[in-house]
Design an enzyme around this catalytic site. Structure first.
Site, PDB file in Angstrom:
ATOM      1  CE  LYS A 134     -12.890   8.207   1.639  1.00  0.00           C
ATOM      2  NZ  LYS A 134     -11.585   7.782   2.216  1.00  0.00           N
TER       3      LYS A 134
HETATM    4  C1  LIG Z   1     -11.419   6.609   2.844  1.00  0.00           C
HETATM    5  C2  LIG Z   1     -10.025   6.288   3.159  1.00  0.00           C
HETATM    6  C3  LIG Z   1      -9.619   4.979   3.428  1.00  0.00           C
HETATM    7  C4  LIG Z   1     -10.594   3.823   3.481  1.00  0.00           C
HETATM    8  O1  LIG Z   1     -11.147   3.525   2.217  1.00  0.00           O
HETATM    9  P1  LIG Z   1     -12.501   2.691   2.131  1.00  0.00           P
HETATM   10  O2  LIG Z   1     -12.886   2.713   0.709  1.00  0.00           O
HETATM   11  O3  LIG Z   1     -13.486   3.423   3.005  1.00  0.00           O
HETATM   12  O4  LIG Z   1     -12.207   1.340   2.654  1.00  0.00           O
HETATM   13  C5  LIG Z   1      -8.279   4.746   3.689  1.00  0.00           C
HETATM   14  N1  LIG Z   1      -7.386   5.752   3.703  1.00  0.00           N
HETATM   15  C6  LIG Z   1      -7.744   7.018   3.455  1.00  0.00           C
HETATM   16  C7  LIG Z   1      -6.711   8.084   3.516  1.00  0.00           C
HETATM   17  C8  LIG Z   1      -9.059   7.333   3.165  1.00  0.00           C
HETATM   18  O5  LIG Z   1      -9.403   8.598   2.916  1.00  0.00           O
END
Ligand SMILES: *Cc1c(COP(=O)(O)O)cnc(C)c1O
Length: 518
Positions: A134
């Site tokens: 993120k």
């Molecule tokens: C947020 C997240 C996901 C999922 O991603 P999305 O965009 O919500 O589908 C998968 N793995 C990790 C470690 C995350 O932080």
């Protein structure tokens, strides 16, 4: 020609206005076409008034050149991709945002390095300041925000970012927005449902404009409450009047959060070209650990921009609502919620799916509004068969239960001497299970550092997992010859600043208090 004027309009209006660059890119809701916002306005606002997500019908009318991608830096690729997606930002503005967001705070200068993993490839998205994918979006979103201007001309106006997090978003958003000019941030996370490391990452966050609270409920409860708070016009008027504060979102429903993720799909392609795995135009497949559908949706946007993507594979954990949807056409959130060892994928309502349905139904806002209404009222909806068939041509799916996740962490270490986290392990498992054309390179997206989940990783690998998360980190480092990210290891001695726990119906007044204190 019979029927009401409304029917006539629905049938004959041109759904997409592909009129080239003469038309400024505008955004409207997935549920109606009445809004007409620039990218900057859409980023500042976050979510549409009718609860829909902002989409642009010009998406894909400008293609991104891929012939000369090999050898381009991440930052150069970002300029090109974001230039196509956010045309109302000038090249200078985008360049400044990109340089600030993808600099020294990343531990690898390729930002999202691509590494071989057996016959496949792994795209590491976790080398940013909070060790989760993120960061890719949340390091740049505050920079975008700073270049938007208040709609009503209130120059004292501050944006308060309001976020519900299943673990990783919260910290990445806090790190991005801490002390960012003109902004504040309030983060809610489900009490007891994130790891010790994740919780400490949030509760130790520094900055004068940050607020953090645990919520009595699960992630979906918290996210639904945040959506309600966004829709509360009375509260909005109060915040604007008393504190010059407008609320906005850093969840992946925000356009400014979504589009930076498109860049790493192009970066992966560039690295495959560089490593001479593919030639320009060859197709590639991506396997994506999925929760809210933001990461994989960005892959779809990349395809619309001209990237040769053959398949996008949705990998879920035991909360396999997307797997059921993609195999039956019925989305049903009326099911048990499982708290798993991959908390960021423990989601029953995948918000960004709405955008995929919008584009693949050729912009049928009436259908989307109806489906989302069904979801709200009945907890379920069913899409027409031809739409499902179209989705399935591009999107594959699979899921892993918790035993399989643990086995895959061990399998990947034994076969490749590469440590993966539980989220990435879901994708690794799905990749092993699915039929694969050996001529199409396959890229598994790695979404978190294994050091964010050191206890589960140690248990899976048969290492000592009895101590604190920090002792587990040290064991993991010692046993595998890898190094814990310094920011994670340092949490052990950081000061905890936040320990508030609020009930779901106390979230709104927490936000009000936070705004007053600004
Ligand atoms: C947020 C997240 C996901 C999922 O991603 P999305 O965009 O919500 O589908 C998968 N793995 C990790 C470690 C995350 O932080």
């Amino acid at each position: 020609m019979g029927g009401s004027p409304v029917d006539w309009w629905v049938v004959y209006r041109p759904r997409f206005a592909y009129e080239g660059s003469a038309v400024a890119t505008t955004f409207h809701s997935t549920r109606s076409t009445t809004d007409s916002l620039t990218a900057k306005q859409a980023i500042r606002k976050g979510i549409a008034d009718d609860g829909g997500l902002f989409v642009s019908d010009q998406l894909g009318s400008t293609k991104v050149e891929i012939g000369d991608l090999a050898g381009k830096s991440y930052q150069e690729i970002a300029r090109r991709v974001l230039g196509a997606l956010l045309p109302d930002f000038t090249a200078e503005e985008l360049g400044a945002c990109i340089d600030a967001a993808y600099g020294e705070q990343w531990s690898d200068d390729r930002i999202t390095p691509l590494k071989p993993l057996g016959d496949d490839f792994i795209l590491e998205l976790f080398n940013g300041p909070t060790s989760a994918f993120k960061d890719v979006a949340l390091q740049i979103l505050p920079r975008f925000m700073a270049r938007t201007t208040p709609a009503g001309g209130d120059t004292d106006e501050k944006i308060m970012i309001l976020t519900a997090t299943s673990g990783d978003t919260g910290k990445a958003a806090l790190a991005g927005f801490a002390d960012a000019p003109g902004t504040a941030i309030t983060v809610f996370y489900p009490e007891g449902k994130v790891s010790q490391v994740q919780e400490l990452q949030m509760t130790t966050q520094t900055g004068s404009n940050v607020n953090v609270a645990a919520v009595e409920g699960n992630f979906d409860d918290a996210q639904s409450a945040v959506k309600r708070i966004f829709g509360d016009k009375e509260l909005a008027a109060k915040l604007a009047g008393d504190s010059h504060v407008v609320l906005s979102s850093a969840n992946s429903i925000n356009v400014g959060r979504l589009v930076p993720q498109v860049v790493y799909y192009f970066s992966a392609y560039a690295q495959l070209l560089e490593q001479q795995v593919i030639n320009v135009g060859d197709e590639v497949e991506f396997v994506v650990p999925t929760g809210n559908f933001g990461d994989i949706l960005a892959g779809y946007y990349a395809k619309l921009l001209g990237l040769p993507v053959k398949h996008l594979v949705v990998a879920s954990d035991k909360n396999n609502v997307l797997f059921d949807f993609l195999t039956t056409g019925t989305y049903n959130r009326q099911r048990p919620f499982f708290q798993t060892i991959s908390p960021s994928m423990d989601i029953l309502i995948s918000s960004n799916l709405e955008r995929m349905l919008y584009y693949l139904s050729d912009g049928d806002t009436r259908l989307i509004a109806m489906l989302m209404n069904d979801l709200k009222n009945w907890g379920t909806y069913e899409i027409p068969e031809p739409l499902l068939a179209k989705i399935r041509q591009l999107f594959g799916c699979g899921w892993a239960d918790e035993d399989q996740v643990r086995e895959m962490i061990a399998d990947c270490w034994e076969k490749n001497r590469y440590v993966i986290d539980p989220h990435t392990a879901c994708a690794y498992f799905v990749a092993q299970q699915m039929p694969h054309d050996p001529l199409t390179p396959r890229v598994i997206l790695a979404t978190a550092s294994p050091y964010k989940f050191p206890r589960v990783v140690n248990e899976s690998l048969g290492f000592d997992a009895n101590g604190t998360d920090f002792e587990c980190m040290d064991v993991l480092a010692h046993e595998t010859g890898t190094t814990a990210p310094a920011a994670l290891r340092g949490l052990e001695t950081a000061d905890v600043r936040f320990d508030t726990v609020v009930p779901i119906d106390g979230m709104e007044s927490f936000v009000e208090q936070a705004a007053k204190a600004l």
